[in-house]
Design a protein around this motif. Structure first.
Motif, PDB file in Angstrom:
ATOM      1  N   SER A  61       0.819  -1.212   0.000  1.00  0.00           N
ATOM      2  CA  SER A  61       0.000   0.000   0.000  1.00  0.00           C
ATOM      3  C   SER A  61       0.854   1.264   0.000  1.00  0.00           C
ATOM      4  O   SER A  61       0.497   2.266  -0.610  1.00  0.00           O
ATOM      5  N   ASP A 191      -5.720  -2.168  -5.308  1.00  0.00           N
ATOM      6  CA  ASP A 191      -5.125  -2.616  -4.047  1.00  0.00           C
ATOM      7  C   ASP A 191      -6.022  -3.675  -3.410  1.00  0.00           C
ATOM      8  O   ASP A 191      -7.018  -3.355  -2.782  1.00  0.00           O
ATOM      9  N   GLU A 192      -5.664  -4.915  -3.593  1.00  0.00           N
ATOM     10  CA  GLU A 192      -6.430  -6.037  -3.070  1.00  0.00           C
ATOM     11  C   GLU A 192      -7.934  -5.851  -3.287  1.00  0.00           C
ATOM     12  O   GLU A 192      -8.713  -5.896  -2.343  1.00  0.00           O
TER      13      GLU A 192
END
Ligand SMILES: Nc1ncnc2c1ncn2[C@@H]1O[C@H](COP(=O)(O)OP(=O)(O)O)[C@@H](O)[C@H]1O
Ligand SMILES: [Mg+2]
Lengths: 350, 314
Positions: A61, A191-192
């Motif tokens: 992140s 992001d995921e």
């Protein structure tokens, strides 16, 4: 001379959408400087999908917050550059950076339940992000509805008037993808995006994302805990560990011939089948080093089963071993080191 | 939405009935009975009986309450014990003064408080933020009657910038406005600080949420995110607090009206309590209760307008 200089600059214009070079980022904490990213380099080719894997806390992140330049207030860039279409994003003024956001680079975040403003309709939010366009509001709405249809939301016109709480998590993540792709960006960062969803939904959304990427022709930086998803979706994969890139290369190379013991250990536990949902990366015994007080030598040595003396004293440099396949591990450096490692292992067993 | 409003109005009615019953009981528990207060200790029993009969005090309490509700629905709150005027007329005559006072106070203080709160949140830990922080806390700490007294002394008596007493000449708008300044300052001041702190806290919380990050990732201008995306959420608790705060505003108005000798419900209540003028006390307090119930109901409805999740909740 000036001509010469120019010609030296020109070849830099690469086929890559994004080139990250030697990026290091610290967080100021009460315990001291936390070195969240150290000398990270990676690139994303045009129309390529690049995956990043690594345990939680390894800096995924942090890396993307630096690319989109929405870093935490206690973060400082120690070194490096992030070249996007040949300009260094880290050197841009905030206003220039803002002009890129949502247009050239856009994002899909992890938690779809938090992604949208709860008191504004989806339509309003989708119209607002087109604020730079001179289109009429009706046309912007039409475009928004078209995007919703593309990501598989039935009856999009009516649903534009609804609020986020009226959609399920899967639907909200589809909306987030629709919003991110609306301006046909060059780079989509996810992001995921499917971590919070169940396996069936995950497969559906990944498939849709793949189709859309093909249609729009954008590059994707895809972060996931799920090796199977990476294997299914990505062209290339970057493996991160405790703030460093330890291995990267084509999905085929890395998944079939993992060169780093960490990658090998990950794959041993999760061979990467998209249908089997593993919520987290497999756990490998041992602890991640403290990023405030880093050990010398290889970052992975404490958990490595193949370590030898040099691993404790010297940080392995990242080097290409085969085409684009690269790794940071002493084991792959020379044949000599292999011998040393064998001797070392023998030494341990005896 | 409509069903939410109807439900909320139903609740408001129930609250009003309960509150009025309670008030009725409380007023009758105030020591000293109105008959001896008005007629003096040496009144003849016949005279006392006649007055009790006229005020309905000789009937059982629940009959009195029932009658009160029955008459209330017909707009009849009884008559002033002394002047025989209709209580409804008396109270409605005073009501505009108090309403003007509290509404003007909350309007200026909420506007200033919200602006300061947003500014502080946007410039967190800056010098200006710390300064507003200190100012806010000190504003909260000072009670309205202290501000009333000191502002009266300083700005009206010593500096003579503003008039000291009354509400201004009826019909003369600018004169009335002039008379409103100090009382409104006194009541609103502590609210500026309170609202500023509240807005700052909820603004900081909201600005850290995922949807704000999303808005930023789409390059929306920061001012836009702050004032139209985040404030819309951050304002919700403040709306509720202001709605409930009407009760505090009303009690602050009582003090302020007395200090500034301003006509209004507050002065009316105090004057009629000291003379045990039950019907007038009851009428004035009833209207205060109605204001309070109306403002909390309104706050809930505003919340529902701003937040679709509230609207749809069962
Ligand atoms: N704002 C912050 N302040 C201090 N440390 C942080 C902050 N954000 C992240 N970190 C730390 O930096 C490291 C990397 O975090 P992050 O990039 O969120 O990892 P990932 O996304 O891979 O889970 C972690 O050790 C985390 O605790
Ligand atoms: Mg993360």
């Amino acid at each position: 001379m000036p001509d010469l200089l120019q010609s030296e600059v020109l070849p830099e214009t690469s086929d890559n959408v994004l080139d990250i070079r030697d990026l290091s980022i610290n967080y100021g904490t009460p315990r001291g400087e936390l070195q969240a990213l150290r000398h990270v380099s990676m690139s994303i080719g045009k129309k390529k999908i690049v995956g990043i894997v690594g345990e939680s806390g390894c800096g995924k992140s942090t890396l993307i917050s630096a690319i989109i330049r929405l870093m935490a207030s206690n973060a400082t860039v120690q070194s490096g550059e992030i070249l996007f279409k040949d300009q260094d994003l880290l050197g841009l003024k905030e206003k220039q950076m803002r002009a890129l956001r949502g247009i050239d680079i856009s994002m899909v975040f992890q938690d779809p339940m938090q992604t949208h403003n709860p008191v504004l309709t989806i339509g309003r939010q989708m119209v607002d992000i087109q604020y730079r366009d001179k289109l009429s509001k009706a046309n912007k709405k039409k475009r928004a509805a078209g995007m919703l249809a593309l990501v598989g939301i039935p009856d999009p016109e009516a649903r534009l008037n609804q609020y986020p709480y009226e959609f399920s998590g899967g639907m909200r993540q589809r909306i987030a993808i629709a919003m991110a792709l609306m301006a046909k960006p060059d780079l989509l960062i996810a992001d995921e995006p499917t971590t919070a969803l169940d396996a069936t939904l995950e497969v559906q959304i990944i498939k849709r994302l793949e189709e859309l990427q093909d249609e729009i022709g954008c590059s994707i930086l895809f972060i996931s805990h799920h090796l199977g998803v990476i294997a299914e979706l990505c062209d290339e994969v970057v493996v991160m560990y405790a703030g460093e890139v330890i291995e990267q290369g084509s999905v085929r190379d890395v998944f079939h011939n993992p060169a780093h013991p960490y990658t090998a250990a990950l794959l041993k536990c999760d061979p990467g089948h998209i249908k089997e949902k593993t919520r987290n990366l497999p756990t490998i015994p041992g602890e991640v080093p403290d990023l405030v007080d880093l050990p010398s030598g290889c970052i992975y040595q404490q958990r490595c089963t193949k370590g030898f003396a040099r691993c404790q004293s010297e940080r392995p440099a990242f080097r290409q071993i085969n085409g684009s396949h690269g790794v940071a591990c002493h084991l792959t450096e020379t044949d000599l080191s292999k011998e040393t490692s064998q001797q070392n292992e023998e030494g341990i067993t005896s | 939405m409509l069903s939410y409003i109807l439900r909320r109005l139903g609740l408001a009615m129930v609250i009003t009935v309960l509150a009025v019953t309670l008030l009725f009981l409380i007023i009758h528990m105030i020591p000293g009975d109105p008959v001896s207060t008005m007629l003096g200790p040496r009144a003849s029993p016949e005279l006392r009986a006649a007055l009790e009969e006229r005020m309905g005090l000789n009937r059982p309490l629940f009959v009195q309450i029932g009658l009160f509700f029955f008459n209330m629905l017909n707009g009849d709150l009884g008559t002033d014990v002394f002047s025989n005027r209709q209580v409804t007329d008396i109270v409605l005559g005073q009501l505009p003064y108090t309403l003007t006072l509290i509404l003007s106070s909350i309007t200026w203080s909420a506007t200033l408080g919200i602006t300061l709160g947003c500014y502080s949140a946007a410039n967190r830990n800056s010098l200006a933020d710390r300064l507003t922080g200190i100012l806010s806390v000190s504003m909260i700490a000072v009670p309205a009657f202290v501000v009333s007294l000191y502002s009266l002394l300083i700005f009206a008596v010593n500096l003579k910038w503003f008039p000291a007493i009354g509400a201004g000449e009826p019909g003369n708008f600018s004169d009335q406005l002039w008379h409103l300044v100090l009382p409104s300052l006194a009541i609103g001041l502590s609210w500026v600080g309170y609202i500023a702190r509240l807005v700052r806290a909820s603004m900081l919380e909201i600005m850290g949420e995922g949807h704000v990050r999303t808005a930023r990732s789409f390059g929306l201008p920061e001012r836009w995110i702050t004032y139209s995306y985040a404030l819309r959420l951050a304002i919700l608790p403040t709306v509720t607090v202001i709605g409930v705060g009407m009760g505090f505003l009303l009690s602050a108005a009582v003090f302020t009206e007395i200090v500034f000798s301003r006509p209004g419900l507050g002065k009316l209540v105090i004057d009629s309590i000291t003379t045990r003028n039950y019907p007038v006390v009851m009428g004035a307090v009833l209207f205060s209760t109605l204001i309070f119930v109306a403002s909390t109901t309104l706050a809930d409805i505003v919340n529902a307008v701003l937040d679709p999740r509230v609207r749809s909740s069962k």
